[in-house]
Motif scaffolding. Structure first.
Motif, PDB file in Angstrom:
ATOM      1  N   VAL A  32      14.711  59.680  -8.192  1.00 32.70           N
ATOM      2  CA  VAL A  32      13.954  58.184  -7.706  1.00 32.70           C
ATOM      3  C   VAL A  32      14.128  58.460  -6.181  1.00 32.70           C
ATOM      4  O   VAL A  32      13.139  58.256  -5.372  1.00 32.70           O
ATOM      5  CB  VAL A  32      14.511  56.989  -8.328  1.00 32.70           C
ATOM      6  N   ALA A  33      15.346  58.829  -5.898  1.00 28.83           N
ATOM      7  CA  ALA A  33      15.754  58.859  -4.174  1.00 28.83           C
ATOM      8  C   ALA A  33      14.948  59.924  -3.630  1.00 28.83           C
ATOM      9  O   ALA A  33      14.361  59.973  -2.590  1.00 28.83           O
ATOM     10  CB  ALA A  33      17.292  59.009  -4.329  1.00 28.83           C
ATOM     11  N   SER A  34      14.778  61.188  -4.400  1.00 22.92           N
ATOM     12  CA  SER A  34      14.079  62.287  -3.902  1.00 22.92           C
ATOM     13  C   SER A  34      12.659  61.920  -3.730  1.00 22.92           C
ATOM     14  O   SER A  34      11.999  62.291  -2.794  1.00 22.92           O
ATOM     15  CB  SER A  34      14.182  63.369  -4.895  1.00 22.92           C
ATOM     16  N   PHE A  35      12.216  61.043  -4.828  1.00 26.43           N
ATOM     17  CA  PHE A  35      10.671  60.735  -4.863  1.00 26.43           C
ATOM     18  C   PHE A  35      10.429  59.796  -3.646  1.00 26.43           C
ATOM     19  O   PHE A  35       9.438  60.316  -2.613  1.00 26.43           O
ATOM     20  CB  PHE A  35      10.343  59.884  -5.958  1.00 26.43           C
ATOM     21  N   LEU A  36      11.360  58.883  -3.381  1.00 28.15           N
ATOM     22  CA  LEU A  36      11.241  57.904  -2.009  1.00 28.15           C
ATOM     23  C   LEU A  36      11.341  58.749  -0.822  1.00 28.15           C
ATOM     24  O   LEU A  36      10.673  58.446   0.109  1.00 28.15           O
ATOM     25  CB  LEU A  36      12.128  56.781  -2.197  1.00 28.15           C
ATOM     26  N   MET A  37      12.107  59.429  -0.647  1.00 25.64           N
ATOM     27  CA  MET A  37      12.502  60.428   0.486  1.00 25.64           C
ATOM     28  C   MET A  37      11.147  61.652   0.525  1.00 25.64           C
ATOM     29  O   MET A  37      11.114  62.153   2.047  1.00 25.64           O
ATOM     30  CB  MET A  37      13.752  61.089   0.586  1.00 25.64           C
ATOM     31  N   GLY A  43       2.535  61.942  -7.578  1.00 20.79           N
ATOM     32  CA  GLY A  43       3.299  61.567  -6.465  1.00 20.79           C
ATOM     33  C   GLY A  43       4.494  62.713  -6.249  1.00 20.79           C
ATOM     34  O   GLY A  43       5.089  62.473  -5.044  1.00 20.79           O
ATOM     35  N   ILE A  44       4.618  63.702  -6.905  1.00 19.14           N
ATOM     36  CA  ILE A  44       5.689  64.613  -6.588  1.00 19.14           C
ATOM     37  C   ILE A  44       5.043  65.858  -6.206  1.00 19.14           C
ATOM     38  O   ILE A  44       4.195  66.641  -7.028  1.00 19.14           O
ATOM     39  CB  ILE A  44       6.576  64.877  -7.907  1.00 19.14           C
ATOM     40  N   GLY A  45       5.218  66.232  -4.809  1.00 24.68           N
ATOM     41  CA  GLY A  45       4.942  67.316  -4.362  1.00 24.68           C
ATOM     42  C   GLY A  45       6.051  68.399  -3.863  1.00 24.68           C
ATOM     43  O   GLY A  45       7.064  68.002  -4.354  1.00 24.68           O
ATOM     44  N   PRO A  46       5.692  69.201  -3.275  1.00 26.68           N
ATOM     45  CA  PRO A  46       6.570  70.162  -2.785  1.00 26.68           C
ATOM     46  C   PRO A  46       7.861  69.743  -2.233  1.00 26.68           C
ATOM     47  O   PRO A  46       9.149  70.205  -2.278  1.00 26.68           O
ATOM     48  CB  PRO A  46       5.745  71.354  -1.994  1.00 26.68           C
ATOM     49  N   LYS A  47       7.535  68.728  -1.169  1.00 29.06           N
ATOM     50  CA  LYS A  47       8.883  68.494  -0.553  1.00 29.06           C
ATOM     51  C   LYS A  47       9.782  67.627  -1.503  1.00 29.06           C
ATOM     52  O   LYS A  47      10.972  67.725  -1.260  1.00 29.06           O
ATOM     53  CB  LYS A  47       8.148  67.426   0.672  1.00 29.06           C
ATOM     54  N   THR A  48       9.115  66.629  -2.373  1.00 27.84           N
ATOM     55  CA  THR A  48      10.097  65.925  -3.191  1.00 27.84           C
ATOM     56  C   THR A  48      10.834  66.790  -4.195  1.00 27.84           C
ATOM     57  O   THR A  48      12.004  66.751  -4.405  1.00 27.84           O
ATOM     58  CB  THR A  48       9.221  64.934  -4.041  1.00 27.84           C
ATOM     59  N   VAL A  49      10.169  67.931  -4.637  1.00 27.02           N
ATOM     60  CA  VAL A  49      10.761  69.204  -5.293  1.00 27.02           C
ATOM     61  C   VAL A  49      11.834  69.557  -4.530  1.00 27.02           C
ATOM     62  O   VAL A  49      12.841  69.862  -5.174  1.00 27.02           O
ATOM     63  CB  VAL A  49       9.719  69.939  -6.151  1.00 27.02           C
ATOM     64  N   GLU A  50      11.562  70.067  -3.354  1.00 25.36           N
ATOM     65  CA  GLU A  50      12.527  70.685  -2.645  1.00 25.36           C
ATOM     66  C   GLU A  50      13.858  69.767  -2.357  1.00 25.36           C
ATOM     67  O   GLU A  50      15.025  70.078  -2.492  1.00 25.36           O
ATOM     68  CB  GLU A  50      12.095  71.021  -1.207  1.00 25.36           C
ATOM     69  N   PHE A  86      14.816  67.397  -4.395  1.00 24.74           N
ATOM     70  CA  PHE A  86      15.600  66.972  -5.485  1.00 24.74           C
ATOM     71  C   PHE A  86      16.342  68.273  -6.085  1.00 24.74           C
ATOM     72  O   PHE A  86      17.670  68.124  -6.264  1.00 24.74           O
ATOM     73  CB  PHE A  86      14.441  66.819  -6.560  1.00 24.74           C
ATOM     74  N   MET A  87      15.627  69.414  -5.785  1.00 30.38           N
ATOM     75  CA  MET A  87      16.287  70.753  -6.181  1.00 30.38           C
ATOM     76  C   MET A  87      17.526  71.164  -5.029  1.00 30.38           C
ATOM     77  O   MET A  87      18.472  71.722  -5.820  1.00 30.38           O
ATOM     78  CB  MET A  87      15.131  71.789  -6.222  1.00 30.38           C
ATOM     79  N   ARG A  88      17.456  70.736  -4.152  1.00 32.48           N
ATOM     80  CA  ARG A  88      18.539  70.910  -2.987  1.00 32.48           C
ATOM     81  C   ARG A  88      19.796  70.627  -3.445  1.00 32.48           C
ATOM     82  O   ARG A  88      20.836  71.224  -3.306  1.00 32.48           O
ATOM     83  CB  ARG A  88      18.327  70.132  -1.922  1.00 32.48           C
ATOM     84  N   GLU A  89      20.082  69.417  -4.221  1.00 36.67           N
ATOM     85  CA  GLU A  89      21.247  69.237  -5.033  1.00 36.67           C
ATOM     86  C   GLU A  89      21.455  69.136  -6.467  1.00 36.67           C
ATOM     87  O   GLU A  89      22.383  69.605  -7.008  1.00 36.67           O
ATOM     88  CB  GLU A  89      21.640  67.642  -4.761  1.00 36.67           C
TER      89      GLU A  89
END
Length: 153
Positions: free
Chosen positions: A27-32, A125-132, A134-137
């Motif tokens: 959820v946090a990654s989605f919003l960010m 609503g989940i694109g490359p930035k959100t995946v990046e 989320f996956m970072r951590e």
């Protein structure tokens, strides 16, 4: 340059690939992942997940569009509030319906990290930035956990 907000900054525990932490970080990654200031996105996360206790896919899915728009407004997340509210409910519903409300079930359904990222990007609503983000951590705990839970030959 803006400060990168981590799961730890938001007091999200990802240790052991625990489901509660993974959902909160999603959820946090989605919003960010949207074109909005990180601090505002972090505040929106806190309002929705912490203040309003929408900390599971089931609880988030029970929110009305109007309730989510109000929560986003409370955090000054107003640029994309309407679409974000719709997509948050869609995210929760898809997670509930297709993956039994568990991020780890997305991992289980994926052959590898690339397949997992593809499945994640299939959420509205989940694109490359959100995946990046989320996956970072999450990648370390998700795929370390998946490798440990695989029986050895």
């Amino acid at each position: 340059m803006a400060k990168i907000i981590s799961a730890q900054d938001l007091q999200i525990d990802l240790d052991g690939a625990n489901e509660a932490g993974l959902f909160k970080w999603l959820v946090a990654s989605f919003l960010m992942g949207k074109r909005i200031q990180g601090e505002i996105a972090a505040r929106a996360y806190q309002v929705i997940v912490e203040d309003h206790q929408r900390d599971t896919p089931q609880k988030l899915a029970r929110c009305t569009h109007r309730q989510l728009v109000a929560m986003l407004g409370q955090a000054h997340y107003v640029r994309y509030d309407e679409s974000t509210a719709s997509r948050l409910v869609a995210l929760a519903n898809k997670l509930n319906d297709e993956y039994a409300a568990k991020v780890t079930n997305i991992v289980a359904a994926s052959a590898d990290r690339q397949a997992f990222e593809k499945r994640l990007s299939e959420f509205d609503g989940i694109g490359p930035k959100t995946v990046e983000i989320f996956m970072r951590e999450a990648a370390g705990v998700l795929f370390e956990h998946a490798n440990r839970s695989t029986p050895s030959q």
